[in-house]
Each structure stands twice: as C-alpha cells, then as structure tokens.
Design an enzyme around this catalytic site. Structure first.
Site, mmCIF file in Angstrom:
data_model
loop_
_atom_site.group_PDB
_atom_site.id
_atom_site.type_symbol
_atom_site.label_atom_id
_atom_site.label_comp_id
_atom_site.label_asym_id
_atom_site.label_seq_id
_atom_site.Cartn_x
_atom_site.Cartn_y
_atom_site.Cartn_z
ATOM 1 C CD GLU A 40 -3.122 0.752 0.145
ATOM 2 O OE1 GLU A 40 -4.231 1.262 0.326
ATOM 3 O OE2 GLU A 40 -2.877 0.032 -0.848
ATOM 4 C CD GLU A 88 -5.454 1.646 -8.357
ATOM 5 O OE1 GLU A 88 -6.558 2.134 -8.059
ATOM 6 O OE2 GLU A 88 -4.972 0.651 -7.771
#
Length: 752
Positions: free
Chosen positions: A314, A332
């Site tokens: 993350e 993404e």
C-alpha cells in the site's frame, strides 16, 4: 467467446450469488456477504455499500434508502457502473443479438441516483460535500451529514465523466453543470507559482488543508479526469489545464523512476520519502498523454517492487521497502500494464500480466474468491474483496490477453472511467451543457503553445526494439541491488563505490561535490536536520546516477538500522483440506521462544517444566490456548512439556481483530525465557474463530507457523493424502507444521 482469463471472473460471479447476495460485498475468508452496519466500520470504504450486483438491480434495488454514502465512491462505483452497464446494453441491443428487451432501465436508475447526489453540491464553492444521505440530502438532523468542511481533491475532481455522461445520455444539463463548476473551482485554487494542487481542501473557503501534492492518494483521479474529460467530451479547456498540471508534475514530482510528493508552495521541498500504491495508475495516464518513456520507467520500478514483495505494498519507501504492508488487491498496476501493452505491443507486458495473475492465484486465492492481503511480508489475508477488484483487475487482465474476436465491440470506441467502466466516445458529439462563467483572467493565463496536440507514434519514438529494454534494465538492477558495476569508464573522481553512506559528512566539501556529481542535493531543514534528494537526470553520467541511487539506498538502510524496529507480524497458514494453504491469518509474535524470521541454525536445546492432563493427545501437535489466567511463557512451558511442537494463543476479548487492533506481542514473565524453544503465536478473537470454526467442521486441521505465508508451490500434495506437507522444500528457515488441538481435548467450539 472468452479466454482462460475470463474463467476466474465467471467463477467469482457464481460465488457472489451463492454466498453474498443480497449483501454488497463478498467476505472471501468466511464465505458470507458484508452487510453494512453488521460488520466493523471501515470508514469511507463502506460508504458505497448498498449496490454492487448489476445483474439483479432492476428487480431488487431501491435507491430511496436512509443511508449516508460517499459522493466520490458512489459516483465512480455505482453511478459509473450503471452508466457503463447502460452503454454495454445499448451496444449489444444495437448489434441485434442480445438484450432486445432493454428499455434504458439502467439509465433511469442512474438518473435517480444522480438526482440524489446533487444536494451534496449545494455549497458556495460548488465543491461537493464528501457525503450525502440518499433519502434526506445533506441538511437537517435526518441527514446525519452536511457538517463536514473538508474533502480530498480527487473526491471533488472525479465527477465530470459520470455526470457529463449522465447529462448527455438523458438530455438534462444539470449534472454536467455542477461537475464543471467543481472542476473550475479546483483549477482556480491551484497554487499559481507551482501550478500544483494540494491533497485536501475546505469546501467552503477553498483554503488548502493539506498542502502536499503528488499523483497518488487524494489527488490521483483529479488529473486522470482532466485528460479523460478532454478525450470523452472533446473540450480543449480540459486538455489545456491538464497540460499545465502535467508540466509541473514532471518538473517537481517526477524523479524518474520515482514519483515523490512535494509542498505546493515550495515544490523543491519533498513532503515525504515514500510512495503509495495508488500512483501506479500514472504510467497508464502517461500513455494516454503520449509520454511513453517515463511511463516505461515508472512502470518498471513498480514491477520490480511487485516482484520483490509479490504484490505492490500500500506504501513503500524510496529504497523499495514496505512502508504500509497492506494490499487490498488494487488494480492500478494492471491498468498501466494494459495501456503500455496497447501502446507498444511489447510482449514483455504480457509477461508482467502473467506475473500479476500468477501471484493472485498463488497468494490471494481462497475458497470463496480472492482475499486482500493484510501484510505482504507474511502473506496473511484480510476478509475483504472490494468491488474494484472485480470491476477493474479482472477486466484489465482479460483485455490484456484478449484477441479481437474475444470482444463483441471495439474497445477503442470507449473511455475507461477511474473504476474501469466504459463510456462511449460518441458522447463528444452530443450537445453539451453550457459552461459556468469562468474567470477571464485565469483563462488568459492558459498558454499551451509548448504542448503537442497529437500523440507521438511509438514506432518513431523507439525505432530500436531494444530501446524499452534499455530503459528497464537499470531500474531493475537498482531495485534488485544487483546492478553490475562497470570496471572502467567511470567519471573522474568517482571511486568504487564513490561514497559510502556511513562515511558521509554534511560539512565535508569533497562529499558535497561527490553528491552533486551523483545528482544528489542536500536540503537544510529549519529544525537543523538535513534531507537528501536525488534527481538522476542531474547526475554527470548514467554511472554516477546509478551510484547516487545506491548511496540513497544505503542512507535509508543506515537510518533504519538506527531505529529500534518493532517485531514484524507472523503468519498462521491453514494447509489442510479444503484450505490447502489459501487461508493465512495474521499473528502477533512472542518476545521469547524461536524467532520464525531467523535461520534455525544455531538454536540450542532447552528444557521445559510442566505437564498437561492429555499430554499424549498434544504430543507432536500445535496446541490452541485461550488467553488469560496465567502468563504466556507459562502456557508455552506447559505445552512444551507435553510434547507440543508449537502453540497458538487466542484472545479472549470478544470482537478483537487484527483489522482494528495494533499488532500484539506476547511478553515474557519477567524470568529468563531461554528455556522456551517452541514457537508461540497470538491470534485475535476474529482470526482465532476462523481457525476454531475450521477445526469444528473438519476435526483435523493442519497449519504452518512461519514468518510469512509459504507459496503453495512449496506445499506438495501426495496422491493418498492431499494435506501432506513436504518440509524439505522450506530450506533452513523455521516453519512449524502440524495438526492443531485444544489441550483440554473437549468439544471444539468458538470462543464465547
């Protein structure tokens, strides 16, 4: 038509209907639906939870619910999903083969939802409130919202595609008018010297609350929607504004291959030394812009970080270490991989996609779907599978590998929203809503004469097929820390290595000169500290830039060594039927006993001191213990005396979970604990109940206790017994495997 990459999506669809419907999300570890209000709150993540399964919305879904939702999440997930579904339904109907019954039902529902979101835009600035009540709006006690003052830039600036599409589909201009007004206000509030925007803004005054600026969380899709609004709607104003922003991004934020946040008022001053995973969309946006070279470089950096940790953490540091260990299955990186393959047709990106897919199957797949990673270092799971995983990840992977005849339409006729819903480019020919009056002074400042209005031909950009590889190789080497150092042709005065981090002195002129040659600048902070930043493009040569990157990595390592680190989490991995290693639970370590992160070499034998009534039952197994009544070390001695090979302590605090509580480390009893020679791990109540439920249902449950989850490729199943683990494949790292039992040998039941 479908290829093999479609199959997981089909299977997940079946699982959703069997285990989750009518809930909003599937909880893949417990095989049940996530119902808002019944599960622990996850903040904004839960705000869009009231609609998710489009194939049943026409029959079951109502929108007049007394529920507070995120305007941003509901727009991109729900409204975008309805509009994307409508676009696909119209396309299939017009083709004459499917959905001949369709009469714009999804569009009618989309307009109903859009009207329920509009009250959020009732502010003096035009920026929407971050939340709205679908039944009562934002005002009055019944709405339970409307008191917020701040919103993120992306939250206010990621509306235009869905709202403009809704206006043009329905002929009602009100939605596009409001979306344009919000975008205009954000543009007006940009920092005029740097042409950057902050992360959080006051929706009433327009003051920046957070002045850090990057391309990741909080800002990301604002930039994305400026460029995509130009592509979808054909309005040059959006491209002009994007170009202005993009030039500043490449000047201040881009430090190839890194993308580092800066302060909008002092853009040469870095705001942090780590990056978040949401910026992984940016190479894909650069492809749409036509700036392929930096897209290749940043994507390669992200790929090497992915290979280093199996998933993109993350957040990760500039030396590619884990900063935040979670990975909620974000799409993404797969998105950028797809766009780079579309632009270059380089088969390298097919291999990247295969790596993403293989890692999902090896580390995230569980019996009821794919579970988010709680910690990429241990491989432990979180009981969540967000809707964006289905909406985006599988879609981009499918399209990456799809042949032309796999699709009933031309994907080039559509634009992807930030949630990967498809809107038709034909909307650009639909009459648009009149633009709100704009500040004429600001419009005169727009000068895009230095920007190209056409995308470059990638064949002309890269006539040498090896050129992309030449861009990737140095980045791969830097992340791997295995870059071959040339023995000759080094710059004068650049030794080998030119400067070691432990030798550096900020007041040494020779050292400062070496830094300059490596593209490293030194910034003196007001509190007396110094900060180092590298711009590889400012180095005197490629070799010097490489040395600079190594120097920065050494400095980060040196800084980490000087700080006392908390013990990292451990993993309990269930490997018996029907889990087969797919379920991994986050466990807290003990400050005594065997360290599961270190080599087993050098561990001395010790003795124990107690016994259990059913020692024969516990012998050779992993004992389950309940917290309380005695010290942890005493529990360890009891089960060790009985012949157990490990222990798992389950919290007695009902409702505790690693989702909400910090990592718990079991301390000793104040005595010398060197006699404890087995591993002891701690599970919170929620994770412990998952294990107890498995034991209750299957009686024989086999688990691994280790520093991190093992690749299922290291777990070998025999023909006679699927759950036999071949410990020989684990090398010298301590991994303790065995059946779990309760020391009292009574009926197994969840903790009450």
């Amino acid at each position: 038509m479908f290829n093999i990459y479609t199959l997981p999506l089909i299977l997940i669809g079946c699982v959703l209907q069997d285990h989750a419907y009518p809930a909003d999300e599937l909880m893949p570890l417990t095989c049940r639906g996530r119902v808002r209000g019944l599960e622990p709150s996850r903040g904004d993540v839960d705000d869009p939870l009231f609609l998710g399964m489009l194939w049943r919305v026409l029959k079951d879904v109502r929108l007049d619910n007394d529920v507070v939702v995120s305007v941003f999440e509901t727009n991109i997930r729900v409204l975008g999903g309805l509009l994307g579904g409508h676009s696909m339904a119209v396309m299939l109907k017009d083709a004459g083969h499917y959905m001949q019954w369709y009469q714009d039902e999804l569009l009618h529902m989309a307009k109903d939802l859009g009207l329920r979101l509009l009250p959020a835009f009732n502010t003096s600035s035009g920026l929407p409130y971050p939340r709205v009540n679908l039944k009562h709006g934002v005002r009055g006690p019944e709405s339970r919202t409307g008191t917020e003052t701040d919103t993120c830039t992306a939250c206010a600036g990621t509306i235009i595609l869905e709202f403009a599409a809704l206006s043009r589909f329905t002929g009602d201009p009100v939605f596009e008018v409001h979306a344009r007004r919000a975008l205009n206000f954000l543009w007006e509030k940009r920092q005029r010297n740097s042409n950057l925007v902050g992360t959080t803004i006051n929706i009433h005054s327009g003051e920046w609350v957070r002045r850090d600026s990057g391309v990741g969380a909080g800002i990301d899709s604002y930039y994305e929607y400026l460029l995509k609004a130009y592509i979808l709607l054909g309005d040059d104003l959006f491209l002009q504004r994007f170009n202005i922003h993009y030039a500043s991004i490449m000047k201040y934020i881009s430090q190839p291959p890194l993308l580092l946040d800066v302060h909008i008022h002092k853009p040469l001053l870095p705001a942090r030394t780590w990056m978040d995973s949401l910026l992984a969309f940016f190479p894909g946006l650069q492809v749409l812009k036509g700036d392929i070279r930096p897209a290749i470089e940043t994507h390669e950096m992200l790929y090497q970080v992915t290979k280093k940790h199996n998933f993109l953490p993350e957040a990760f540091t500039t030396d590619f270490r884990v900063h935040w260990a979670q990975h909620p299955l974000r799409p993404e990186f797969a998105e950028s991989t797809y766009f780079l393959y579309k632009a270059t047709k380089d088969p390298y990106y097919l291999e990247v996609g295969r790596t993403v897919l293989d890692n999902l199957n090896r580390f995230a797949r569980v019996p009821c779907g794919f579970a988010a990673m709680k910690d990429v270092r241990t491989g432990s799971h979180e009981d969540r599978m967000d809707s964006f995983f289905l909406a985006e990840m599988f879609k981009y992977l499918f399209l990456l590998f799809a042949e032309e005849d796999d699709l009933p339409f031309n994907v080039e006729d559509y634009i992807f929203t930030t949630e990967a819903h498809l809107l038709p480019l034909s909307l650009s020919t639909t009459p648009r809503a009149p633009s709100p009056p704009a500040n004429s002074t600001s419009e005169e400042e727009l000068d895009d004469s230095n920007f190209d209005w056409t995308c470059p031909n990638t064949r002309l950009l890269f006539p040498d097929p090896a050129f992309p590889r030449n861009l990737r190789d140095p980045i791969r080497s830097a992340v791997d820390k295995s870059c071959p150092r040339p023995a000759i042709h080094r710059e004068p005065g650049m030794g080998r290595p030119p400067l070691r981090a432990q030798d550096f002195m900020a007041n040494n002129p020779d050292h400062l000169e070496l830094l300059r040659r490596m593209g490293v600048s030194l910034i003196h902070l007001k509190d007396g500290r110094v900060q180092l930043v590298q711009h590889a493009t400012q180095a005197v040569s490629a070799v010097a830039a490489e040395d600079g990157m190594r120097f920065m990595q050494e400095m980060m390592e040196l800084s980490s060594q000087q700080q006392k680190e908390q013990l990292p989490p451990r993993a309990v991995q269930i490997i018996s039927h029907p889990f087969f290693g797919r379920v991994v639970l986050t466990a807290g370590p003990a400050q005594f006993g065997i360290d599961l992160s270190k080599s087993i070499t050098g561990v001395s034998p010790y003795s124990g001191c107690a016994e259990l009534s059913n020692a024969a039952f516990v012998q050779g197994r992993i004992a389950l213990l309940q917290r309380g009544q005695c010290m942890f070390a005493e529990k360890a001695r009891h089960i060790m005396k009985a012949g157990a090979i490990g222990g798992i302590v389950i919290d007695d605090n009902e409702g505790s979970s690693s989702d909400t509580a910090p990592l718990f480390q079991m301390a000793g009893d104040g005595r010398n604990t060197d006699d404890v020679t087995l591993p002891l791990l701690f599970l919170f109540y929620k994770e412990g109940n998952i294990l107890l439920e498995a034991l209750k249902e299957y009686r024989e449950v086999e688990v691994l206790l280790s520093d991190k989850a093992r690749d299922r490729g290291e777990i070998h199943w025999t023909e006679q017994e699927e759950t036999r683990f071949d410990s020989v494949t684990i090398s010298k790292w301590p991994v303790f495997q065995g059946s779990v039992v309760t020391p009292n040998s009574g009926p197994v039941a969840p903790l009450q």
